[in-house]
Enzyme design. Structure first.
Site, PDB file in Angstrom:
ATOM      1  N   LYS A  79       0.943  -1.558  -0.347  1.00 37.78           N
ATOM      2  CA  LYS A  79       0.213   0.303  -0.167  1.00 37.78           C
ATOM      3  C   LYS A  79       1.119   1.372   0.136  1.00 37.78           C
ATOM      4  O   LYS A  79       1.995   1.047   1.090  1.00 37.78           O
ATOM      5  CB  LYS A  79      -0.711  -0.012   1.156  1.00 37.78           C
ATOM      6  CG  LYS A  79      -1.656   1.196   1.648  1.00 37.78           C
ATOM      7  CD  LYS A  79      -2.694   0.594   1.958  1.00 37.78           C
ATOM      8  CE  LYS A  79      -3.799   1.984   2.300  1.00 37.78           C
ATOM      9  NZ  LYS A  79      -5.218   1.577   3.803  1.00 37.78           N
ATOM     10  N   SER A 191      -9.566   1.438   3.020  1.00 35.63           N
ATOM     11  CA  SER A 191      -9.255   2.131   2.501  1.00 35.63           C
ATOM     12  C   SER A 191      -7.656   1.171   1.691  1.00 35.63           C
ATOM     13  O   SER A 191      -6.948   2.104   0.313  1.00 35.63           O
ATOM     14  CB  SER A 191      -8.130   3.789   2.745  1.00 35.63           C
ATOM     15  OG  SER A 191      -7.562   2.807   3.945  1.00 35.63           O
ATOM     16  N   SER A 215      -9.506  -0.923   7.596  1.00 36.40           N
ATOM     17  CA  SER A 215      -8.852  -0.023   5.920  1.00 36.40           C
ATOM     18  C   SER A 215      -8.700  -1.969   5.487  1.00 36.40           C
ATOM     19  O   SER A 215      -8.631  -2.114   4.378  1.00 36.40           O
ATOM     20  CB  SER A 215      -8.224   0.438   6.074  1.00 36.40           C
ATOM     21  OG  SER A 215      -8.978   1.879   6.160  1.00 36.40           O
TER      22      SER A 215
END
Length: 526
Positions: A79, A191, A215
């Site tokens: 990420k 996210s 997330s």
């Protein structure tokens, strides 16, 4: 050859060690898949040169008959809020769109030292603030399910336990598919949506996300893969650009429970660079294929049956609970009375941390800098106005309001006290003999982007994180397990919540769920 991209890490590792599969060939296959699925927008940066260099090094070691680890040559993604040396770390923001960290995060260092090949950095909601990966400076990420890409659904049980990779076609799924506009798509969750899509689409075999209020588990549920949030303090946060320090946890996204355990075994443990990591030793573990659950006590929190939850999720929740009970586990209803206050508590504490953490982005040392020639104060204001999106600015403003001297005790201290009550609820249930809690992850299947944007980010977080963020408030481990397809042919998942540092017990039960549910693995035909 592309069917290799649906296999678990454990099987691919065996193929590499037996020289059935070349590491450079595997890397090239993943790079080709990334290129062919660009429309999904899973990656912000593809580190092609680094990946090819790393894979060539591993291939050289194989040729020299060097002992290999299970991760040698396995493509992994990170990420884009994890610091990576020589590869930009943007947090999906304009503020850091050209920032290159001078060091690797601990999780990056640990995985690469074990031979993992870094494919690139994945998309996210700006600074990890969101539940759909649609609030990115680089554009939204698309869910690969029902995305217009052709795919088959491979039976998980055959991929994991047999060499016969028999598939069943999309026609075998009972569908009642709504027609989407050609520019519309189903959201990926957030996210860590880019990481989830990268794994689900076969662009890599595992990905690292972050989990502040769900997330990792939220996008894993929407994309039909496994999402693991370890106990707070078990895995180092060093190198993670912080959102909320007391809630942020590294997340692991894989196709299978065994693969999640493989990555956890490498990542867990004390890190002197992160004072929040625990010093107690971590014992790596493997999970047997033969699992008994008759000695487990499973709790069903009554407060998690919240308004807005779809009937399909509720029915799946009941069905899986019955499956545990039929196998001999004791399933009982439990109460976590302060759950209803958790999202309000989370909103206050998170905004307060954001206000503090984001003061560093002033355009002086790094990040976006306004071109306007102004006074110092005006320079700060214009730089931050240009560099941050609406969601980030809203949280900064709210956090500063909560932290005003006149408001500190009314909001921040009260929220901190409620957080303790939330933890006490979980502790009381576990002390009463419950081993694991079974809950939904999201309230529904993935929704179309056109429908998602009708509601603002703050309201979405209050709804979509309802079942996930209390776990972060209490610092507990949790894992999202894909269980079934909806009538529309989209993934539905459930969550297991464990006792602190009882990841082995939790993942063992999760693997049993995985075996019973036999959720299909997406096999893109590209």
């Amino acid at each position: 050859m592309s069917s290799i991209l649906t296999l678990p890490i454990t099987k691919v590792s065996q193929m590499i060690k037996k020289k059935i599969l070349g590491v450079t060939d595997l890397c090239s296959l993943c790079l080709e898949r990334i290129n062919k699925t660009k429309n999904l927008n899973a990656f912000i940066t593809v580190s092609e040169n680094i990946a090819l260099e790393q894979s060539s090094y591993v291939q050289k070691r194989i040729n020299e008959e060097v002992h290999l680890s299970i991760l040698d040559g396995i493509p992994i993604a990170f990420k884009d809020n994890w610091s990576t040396k020589n590869v930009r770390t943007t947090c999906a923001s304009k503020m850091l769109s050209n920032y290159i960290a001078p060091y690797d995060a601990t999780v990056v260092e640990k995985l690469c030292n074990k031979g993992a090949v870094m494919m690139g950095k994945t998309n996210l909601d700006e600074f990890a603030m969101g539940s759909a990966t649609v609030d990115s400076y680089f554009g939204p990420t698309r869910n690969p399910w029902r995305s217009g890409l052709k795919y088959k659904l491979k039976k998980r049980s055959r991929l994991l336990y047999n060499s016969d990779n028999t598939t069943f076609n999309n026609d075998n799924v009972q569908t009642n598919q709504e027609t989407l506009d050609e520019n519309d798509f189903f959201v990926a969750g957030g996210s860590s949506g880019g990481s989830a899509v990268a794994v689900a689409s076969g662009s890599c075999f595992g990905a690292i996300g972050s989990d502040t209020g769900g997330s990792t588990r939220n996008p894993a549920a929407f994309c039909g893969i496994v999402g693991l949030k370890p106990t707070y303090g078990l895995v180092s946060r060093n190198g993670l650009i912080p959102l909320c320090n007391s809630l942020d946890v590294p997340g692991i996204l894989t196709r299978t429970i065994d693969d999640a355990a493989v990555l956890l075994n490498i990542l867990a443990g004390h890190d002197f660079k992160d004072s929040t990591t625990v010093t107690q030793p971590f014992s790596p573990f493997t999970i047997s294929d033969d699992i008994e659950v008759h000695n487990l006590r499973i709790g069903i929190p009554e407060e998690y049956g919240c308004p807005g939850m779809s009937s399909e999720v509720i029915n799946l929740w009941k069905r899986v609970a019955d499956t545990f009970e039929n196998a001999g586990a004791k399933v009982t209803t439990v109460s976590l009375p302060h759950t209803k206050f958790s999202i309000m508590c989370y909103s206050i504490l998170c905004c307060c941390d954001v206000a503090s953490n984001f003061a560093r982005y002033d355009g002086i040392r790094y990040g976006h800098r306004s071109a306007a020639e102004t006074t110092t104060e005006h320079h700060y204001a214009v730089t931050r106005r240009e560099g941050f999106g609406d969601v980030v600015r809203e949280r900064i403003l709210a956090g500063n309001y909560f932290l005003l001297k006149k408001n500190y005790e009314k909001y921040f201290l009260q929220a901190a006290k409620v957080r303790r009550l939330i933890y006490n609820d979980f502790e009381a249930v576990f002390k009463d003999g419950i081993d694991l809690l079974l809950t939904p992850v999201t309230l529904s299947e993935p929704v179309p982007y056109s429908k998602w944007i009708l509601t603002d980010n703050r309201e979405h977080n209050a709804v979509e994180d309802f079942c996930t963020q209390p776990v972060n408030m209490a610092g507990l481990p949790a894992v999202s397990v894909p269980c079934s397809l909806s009538k529309s042919g989209l993934p539905l998942s459930l969550q297991l919540i464990g006792k602190p540092f009882h990841e082995k017990q939790m993942l063992t039960a999760a693997k049993w769920m995985e075996q019973q549910m036999d959720f299909p693995i997406l096999d893109l035909e590209c």
